[in-house]
Design a protein around this motif. Structure first.
Motif, short mmCIF file in Angstrom:
data_model
loop_
_atom_site.label_atom_id
_atom_site.label_comp_id
_atom_site.label_asym_id
_atom_site.label_seq_id
_atom_site.Cartn_x
_atom_site.Cartn_y
_atom_site.Cartn_z
N ARG A 1 4.42 9.23 -8.91
CA ARG A 1 4.27 8.44 -7.70
C ARG A 1 3.72 9.34 -6.58
O ARG A 1 4.12 10.49 -6.45
CB ARG A 1 5.64 7.88 -7.28
CG ARG A 1 5.57 6.90 -6.14
CD ARG A 1 6.93 6.34 -5.78
NE ARG A 1 7.66 7.33 -5.00
CZ ARG A 1 8.93 7.64 -5.19
NH1 ARG A 1 9.62 7.08 -6.15
NH2 ARG A 1 9.52 8.54 -4.44
N VAL B 1 1.12 4.38 -6.13
CA VAL B 1 0.87 4.84 -4.76
C VAL B 1 1.69 3.97 -3.82
O VAL B 1 1.68 2.74 -3.94
CB VAL B 1 -0.62 4.74 -4.39
CG1 VAL B 1 -0.83 5.18 -2.96
CG2 VAL B 1 -1.47 5.56 -5.31
N THR B 2 2.41 4.60 -2.91
CA THR B 2 3.12 3.87 -1.87
C THR B 2 2.66 4.40 -0.52
O THR B 2 2.24 5.55 -0.40
CB THR B 2 4.65 4.04 -1.98
OG1 THR B 2 4.99 5.41 -1.79
CG2 THR B 2 5.16 3.56 -3.32
N TYR C 1 -4.81 1.37 6.20
CA TYR C 1 -5.15 1.06 4.80
C TYR C 1 -6.03 2.16 4.21
O TYR C 1 -5.99 2.42 3.02
CB TYR C 1 -5.86 -0.29 4.77
CG TYR C 1 -6.22 -0.77 3.41
CD1 TYR C 1 -5.24 -1.18 2.51
CD2 TYR C 1 -7.54 -0.84 3.00
CE1 TYR C 1 -5.57 -1.63 1.25
CE2 TYR C 1 -7.88 -1.29 1.73
CZ TYR C 1 -6.88 -1.69 0.87
OH TYR C 1 -7.22 -2.13 -0.37
N LEU D 1 -4.19 4.77 2.19
CA LEU D 1 -3.86 4.31 0.84
C LEU D 1 -5.05 4.52 -0.10
O LEU D 1 -4.90 5.00 -1.23
CB LEU D 1 -3.45 2.83 0.87
CG LEU D 1 -3.24 2.15 -0.47
CD1 LEU D 1 -2.02 2.71 -1.18
CD2 LEU D 1 -3.13 0.66 -0.30
N MET E 1 -5.49 6.78 -3.54
CA MET E 1 -5.99 6.22 -4.80
C MET E 1 -7.20 7.00 -5.30
O MET E 1 -7.33 7.27 -6.49
CB MET E 1 -6.32 4.74 -4.60
CG MET E 1 -5.11 3.88 -4.37
SD MET E 1 -5.51 2.19 -3.89
CE MET E 1 -6.10 1.54 -5.43
N SER F 1 -1.24 1.78 -9.64
CA SER F 1 -0.52 0.63 -9.12
C SER F 1 -0.14 0.91 -7.69
O SER F 1 0.11 2.05 -7.30
CB SER F 1 0.77 0.38 -9.92
OG SER F 1 0.49 0.17 -11.27
N VAL F 2 -0.11 -0.16 -6.88
CA VAL F 2 0.31 -0.03 -5.49
C VAL F 2 1.66 -0.68 -5.35
O VAL F 2 1.83 -1.85 -5.68
CB VAL F 2 -0.72 -0.70 -4.54
CG1 VAL F 2 -0.24 -0.61 -3.11
CG2 VAL F 2 -2.08 -0.06 -4.70
N THR G 1 4.77 -2.15 -3.26
CA THR G 1 5.01 -2.77 -1.97
C THR G 1 6.32 -2.25 -1.39
O THR G 1 7.15 -1.68 -2.09
CB THR G 1 5.09 -4.29 -2.10
OG1 THR G 1 6.14 -4.62 -3.01
CG2 THR G 1 3.78 -4.85 -2.62
#
Length: 156
Positions: A72, A122-123, A130, A133, A137, A149-150, A152
């Motif tokens: 992560r 990814v958090t 944005y 993020l 990635m 995967s993102v 929430t």
């Protein structure tokens, strides 16, 4: 029996419903329900898992394969945090900007240790842009983790 009587302009109907076939059908359905419910429970019982039964000491818990170790990347105000299994690696900011080069380098080192691993999460904190993020990635893609995967709810 059904009877329809007609007198004047009114129709009177007297109809009796035979409930015996309906009761027979419901009793058969309930029987099948009870039989199948019992068999699904019996199929779930594992032998040798009771506290009172003799345990096999020959079986040793194997660690998960290296590809199943969770990876992560958390994007925070202070920088990136890489969490691989139980290990945590901090990648602080360089001044006001995120240190993407160091992040990619750390992720490549993780890829060397876990070459078959392709997934990552990814958090990001909710108040961050944005774009941060997307930068996280992109760093994962450069390091060789294409299944991203993102998560929430923000970083923990």
């Amino acid at each position: 029996m059904a009877q329809i009587e007609q007198s004047g302009g009114k129709r009177n109907s007297n109809f009796e419903v035979n409930l015996v076939p309906f009761i027979d059908l419901m009793s058969v359905l309930i029987t099948f329900l009870l039989i199948t419910a019992v068999w699904t429970q019996v199929s779930m019982i594992k032998l040798g898992s009771s506290l009172y039964s003799k345990q096999n000491t020959d079986e040793v818990d194997k660690p998960p394969p290296k590809s199943e170790v969770p990876l992560r990347v958390d994007v925070k105000d202070a920088g990136h945090i890489i969490v691989i299994g139980t290990k945590r690696i901090d990648v602080p900011k360089k001044g006001a900007d995120y240190d993407i080069e160091t992040l990619v380098m750390q992720l490549m080192q993780i890829k060397q240790v876990y070459p078959e691993k392709v997934d990552a999460v990814v958090t990001v904190d909710e108040h961050l842009k944005y774009d941060f993020l997307i930068q996280g990635m992109d760093a994962l893609l450069q390091a060789g983790f294409p299944a991203i995967s993102v998560a929430t709810g923000g970083a923990k």
